[in-house]
Design a protein around this motif. Sequence first.
Motif, mmCIF file in Angstrom:
data_model
loop_
_atom_site.group_PDB
_atom_site.id
_atom_site.type_symbol
_atom_site.label_atom_id
_atom_site.label_comp_id
_atom_site.label_asym_id
_atom_site.label_seq_id
_atom_site.Cartn_x
_atom_site.Cartn_y
_atom_site.Cartn_z
ATOM 1 N N SER A 28 28.552 10.092 66.792
ATOM 2 C CA SER A 28 28.137 11.129 65.844
ATOM 3 C C SER A 28 29.092 12.313 65.948
ATOM 4 O O SER A 28 29.643 12.600 67.018
ATOM 5 C CB SER A 28 26.703 11.577 66.135
ATOM 6 N N ASP A 29 29.301 12.995 64.831
ATOM 7 C CA ASP A 29 30.204 14.143 64.811
ATOM 8 C C ASP A 29 29.600 15.278 63.993
ATOM 9 O O ASP A 29 28.586 15.094 63.315
ATOM 10 C CB ASP A 29 31.573 13.743 64.250
ATOM 11 N N THR A 30 30.223 16.423 64.059
ATOM 12 C CA THR A 30 29.787 17.605 63.299
ATOM 13 C C THR A 30 30.829 17.945 62.246
ATOM 14 O O THR A 30 31.064 19.106 61.936
ATOM 15 C CB THR A 30 29.583 18.802 64.247
ATOM 16 N N GLY A 31 31.458 16.897 61.700
ATOM 17 C CA GLY A 31 32.569 17.082 60.771
ATOM 18 C C GLY A 31 32.156 17.301 59.331
ATOM 19 O O GLY A 31 31.038 17.748 59.037
ATOM 20 N N ILE A 32 33.065 16.949 58.409
ATOM 21 C CA ILE A 32 32.881 17.276 56.986
ATOM 22 C C ILE A 32 31.882 16.360 56.297
ATOM 23 O O ILE A 32 31.417 16.665 55.203
ATOM 24 C CB ILE A 32 34.232 17.223 56.243
ATOM 25 N N GLY A 33 31.539 15.234 56.914
ATOM 26 C CA GLY A 33 30.542 14.342 56.331
ATOM 27 C C GLY A 33 31.093 13.508 55.182
ATOM 28 O O GLY A 33 32.238 13.677 54.740
ATOM 29 N N ILE A 34 30.250 12.608 54.678
ATOM 30 C CA ILE A 34 30.639 11.682 53.607
ATOM 31 C C ILE A 34 29.543 11.683 52.550
ATOM 32 O O ILE A 34 28.348 11.564 52.875
ATOM 33 C CB ILE A 34 30.822 10.242 54.144
ATOM 34 N N ALA A 35 29.919 11.790 51.282
ATOM 35 C CA ALA A 35 28.940 11.747 50.189
ATOM 36 C C ALA A 35 28.296 10.365 50.130
ATOM 37 O O ALA A 35 28.922 9.349 50.473
ATOM 38 C CB ALA A 35 29.619 12.072 48.864
ATOM 39 N N ILE A 36 27.038 10.330 49.675
ATOM 40 C CA ILE A 36 26.293 9.056 49.615
ATOM 41 C C ILE A 36 27.031 8.037 48.755
ATOM 42 O O ILE A 36 27.093 6.849 49.089
ATOM 43 C CB ILE A 36 24.872 9.307 49.073
ATOM 44 N N ALA A 37 27.632 8.494 47.649
ATOM 45 C CA ALA A 37 28.317 7.581 46.730
ATOM 46 C C ALA A 37 29.522 6.907 47.382
ATOM 47 O O ALA A 37 29.954 5.828 46.952
ATOM 48 C CB ALA A 37 28.761 8.343 45.481
ATOM 49 N N VAL B 6 26.001 3.620 58.622
ATOM 50 C CA VAL B 6 26.448 5.010 58.663
ATOM 51 C C VAL B 6 25.375 5.899 58.053
ATOM 52 O O VAL B 6 24.717 5.530 57.081
ATOM 53 C CB VAL B 6 27.798 5.183 57.908
ATOM 54 N N ARG B 7 25.167 7.058 58.683
ATOM 55 C CA ARG B 7 24.302 8.109 58.126
ATOM 56 C C ARG B 7 25.149 9.372 58.042
ATOM 57 O O ARG B 7 25.771 9.779 59.038
ATOM 58 C CB ARG B 7 23.083 8.376 59.016
ATOM 59 N N SER B 8 25.169 9.990 56.868
ATOM 60 C CA SER B 8 26.043 11.155 56.725
ATOM 61 C C SER B 8 25.608 12.016 55.548
ATOM 62 O O SER B 8 25.047 11.506 54.570
ATOM 63 C CB SER B 8 27.491 10.693 56.520
ATOM 64 N N LYS B 9 25.878 13.330 55.686
ATOM 65 C CA LYS B 9 25.677 14.283 54.603
ATOM 66 C C LYS B 9 26.883 15.216 54.581
ATOM 67 O O LYS B 9 27.379 15.606 55.650
ATOM 68 C CB LYS B 9 24.392 15.093 54.803
ATOM 69 N N PRO B 10 27.365 15.546 53.395
ATOM 70 C CA PRO B 10 28.510 16.460 53.319
ATOM 71 C C PRO B 10 28.238 17.758 54.072
ATOM 72 O O PRO B 10 27.143 18.336 53.982
ATOM 73 C CB PRO B 10 28.654 16.704 51.805
ATOM 74 N N ASP B 11 29.232 18.184 54.872
ATOM 75 C CA ASP B 11 29.201 19.421 55.650
ATOM 76 C C ASP B 11 28.198 19.395 56.806
ATOM 77 O O ASP B 11 27.964 20.422 57.442
ATOM 78 C CB ASP B 11 28.910 20.645 54.754
ATOM 79 N N GLN B 12 27.559 18.243 57.054
ATOM 80 C CA GLN B 12 26.589 18.164 58.153
ATOM 81 C C GLN B 12 26.964 17.107 59.189
ATOM 82 O O GLN B 12 26.225 16.865 60.133
ATOM 83 C CB GLN B 12 25.187 17.870 57.610
ATOM 84 N N GLY B 13 28.107 16.448 59.005
ATOM 85 C CA GLY B 13 28.541 15.463 59.987
ATOM 86 C C GLY B 13 28.120 14.047 59.643
ATOM 87 O O GLY B 13 27.431 13.793 58.655
ATOM 88 N N SER B 14 28.536 13.113 60.486
ATOM 89 C CA SER B 14 28.265 11.686 60.261
ATOM 90 C C SER B 14 27.881 11.022 61.574
ATOM 91 O O SER B 14 28.255 11.493 62.657
ATOM 92 C CB SER B 14 29.506 10.980 59.693
ATOM 93 N N THR B 15 27.147 9.936 61.468
ATOM 94 C CA THR B 15 26.831 9.097 62.630
ATOM 95 C C THR B 15 27.103 7.648 62.265
ATOM 96 O O THR B 15 26.466 7.094 61.364
ATOM 97 C CB THR B 15 25.360 9.258 63.062
ATOM 98 N N PHE B 16 28.080 7.034 62.943
ATOM 99 C CA PHE B 16 28.382 5.619 62.760
ATOM 100 C C PHE B 16 27.742 4.848 63.910
ATOM 101 O O PHE B 16 27.861 5.240 65.074
ATOM 102 C CB PHE B 16 29.892 5.388 62.759
ATOM 103 N N THR B 17 27.056 3.758 63.580
ATOM 104 C CA THR B 17 26.409 2.937 64.614
ATOM 105 C C THR B 17 26.852 1.488 64.462
ATOM 106 O O THR B 17 27.033 0.992 63.351
ATOM 107 C CB THR B 17 24.878 3.006 64.521
ATOM 108 N N VAL B 18 27.017 0.823 65.584
ATOM 109 C CA VAL B 18 27.270 -0.612 65.593
ATOM 110 C C VAL B 18 26.248 -1.246 66.533
ATOM 111 O O VAL B 18 26.092 -0.827 67.675
ATOM 112 C CB VAL B 18 28.716 -0.932 66.027
ATOM 113 N N SER B 19 25.508 -2.223 66.012
ATOM 114 C CA SER B 19 24.489 -2.936 66.796
ATOM 115 C C SER B 19 25.034 -4.305 67.172
ATOM 116 O O SER B 19 25.397 -5.096 66.288
ATOM 117 C CB SER B 19 23.193 -3.069 65.990
#
Length: 716
Positions: A372-381, A424-437
Amino acid sequence: MTTIFTLEIQYEQDVVQARQRTREIAEQLGFAAQDQTRLATAVSEIARNAFQYARGGTVEFSVVGEPQTFVIRIQDRGKGIPHLEDVLAGRYTSSTGIGLGIMGSRKLMDFFEMESLPGQGTTVVMSKKLSKRTPDFNDLQLQQIRETVMERSPQNPYEEIQRQNQELLRTMAELRKREEELTQLNRELEDTNRGVVALYAELDEKASSLQKVNELKTRFLSNMSHEFRTPLNSILSLSRMLLARMDGDLTAEQEKQVTFIQKAASGLSEMVNDLLDLAKVEAGKIEVRPSSFEASDLFATLRGMLRPLLVQDSSVALIVEEPEGIAPLYTDEGKVAQILRNFVSNALKFTEQGEVRVSAVQRGHTVTFSVSDTGIGIAIADQDRIFEDFIQIESSLQKQVKGTGLGLPLSHKLAELLGGSISVRSKPDQGSTFTVSIPLIYPYTTEFPTRLQPIASLEPTGLPILAVEDHPETLFIYENHLQQSTYQLIATRTLAQARQVLQQVRPVAIMLDIMLEGQNGWTFLRELKADEMTCTIPVVVITVIDNEKQALALGANGFLIKPVERLQLLNKLNTLINQNKPQKILLIDDDPAYRYLVKQLLITTQLSILEAANGREGLALAQREQPTAIVLDLEMPEMSGFDVLKQLRHDSVTSSIPVIIHSSAQLDAEANSWLTQQSIAILSKETGSQATANAQLQDALVKAGLVLEVSGGIHV
């Protein structure tokens, strides 16, 4: 109801007249020619029956109801029909043909009702709804129809027969036309089928062509990647030699130039490596080399590999959490590390300040790694597009960082190769979390680690159950069956692994599959029962063959045939483990009505039921009686159920007693999460169905270790 016309049937020509009058009235009421013929034919058949078998009767025509319906009532004064039910059901046949006309008339009408009484005659009422396009008729209009029909003189019977013949000819012509249309339709379908077959052949040809193109692309990428590697390695080696001053000193400008060359070559080398891996995955030529490793060792290696990615004066902190409670993995450590390295590299590129956090958690037979990061995030689209080859999302930082757009697609394919998945879970300007199971054990392997360490992940509150089973799917089912129960599973796939576990821990029961490939389960059962250290451990033989007598003769304490249902398995374990132990349940609830209801649900069991009207009384009873399970309400005066549960868990005497939450309280996510960790089940008092409430309570009590099959389970 408005009666339009009534006709007496006394002579044979009256039957013909009934047919004529039906058609005339139907025409006046706006029925189509086809419906006119249907009505006339049905009335003619029933009127002929009245004349032939009852020597007469009456036919009454009327219009009734909303929407309006044309009703014909035919009544005779004959002897009645003795087999009416058989006639209407189509079961009766006679030499005179009675019944055939009735059944035919019935099919022609919207409504058909027939009543026949011995010695009192027969009444037939049949009707057909007026067309929706026809406006409703008022009484005056119906009177005019009546007068019009009465003014018409009856036609000659021969003319009526001629008219019938003409109708028959029209019907036959219509049938021929429909037959021709059907033939034409069949021809068109045959042509269409031929076209579909040709299309499939063309699609197969295209698919084959695309497959060849894909193979050529993969071969090209693979060959080019190999060809690129040699000169790139040479450039990197030479640049390192120059920067190391092995052939003399460099000026400041020369050092800067060589550094640029080295960075460019290094970036190109990464791209070549990614392309080569991608080509191998798509060609199905990449090899998975599973081995045993600890998540903590993997994270220690990651820390060393990821440290160079951080700039010394960076405002981004890289935090690698120490994994806890994770069993050893048996999969390809290098590929898991490659996935995480790609995640972290991406996170650092698109995070200007804050932190990048790496963590891991085990859920069942799966380990989920998160970055998980506190970066720029990724739009849902864009969250699906980032896993496509060479795709790079436009952003404020995109021009400042280098990348090929291959890291995430490659990680996605590698995760699938290991039997896992990426999200992946992400919102613009709120960071992202990438998970691998990733599965704990690589699911497509035929070899398994010889060193087994199942004890590392045991919880102190769960009663250990040793399972000896060589099918991973069955072990997965067992784990699901025991989930959230008072038991925890120790899974072994060989007798050697089972013996190793028995040297380290004493399980409360053993589930043994006799049909182990290449191993003798019967010998192991004899061994268990002959050893004074293990002879008292209950053993349940679970297999596909019904050899219960042999299993019990060799010392097994129970026997089940696969597949095993969850309640069946838990009840068997509860029975064997809790033999000769008192089964007590404590109800802590301030509402006497609910305590009474639960007692009624358990009335047919052999459980001892203890009651407490408040939290303090419940804690005292729990310490003194040490019940097998506790059913706890949350909303109580003075001391809430939350406080009771906390004190139960902090007291060494009561900490291991399974608790079932039975409350109508509305829980938020945090409270629900905490209660889920501290209890066996959370049941709502507001369940609408009594049967559902019964089943839920039974399920929870069995998970808590109670035996409910002694008196046939729970019944209300």
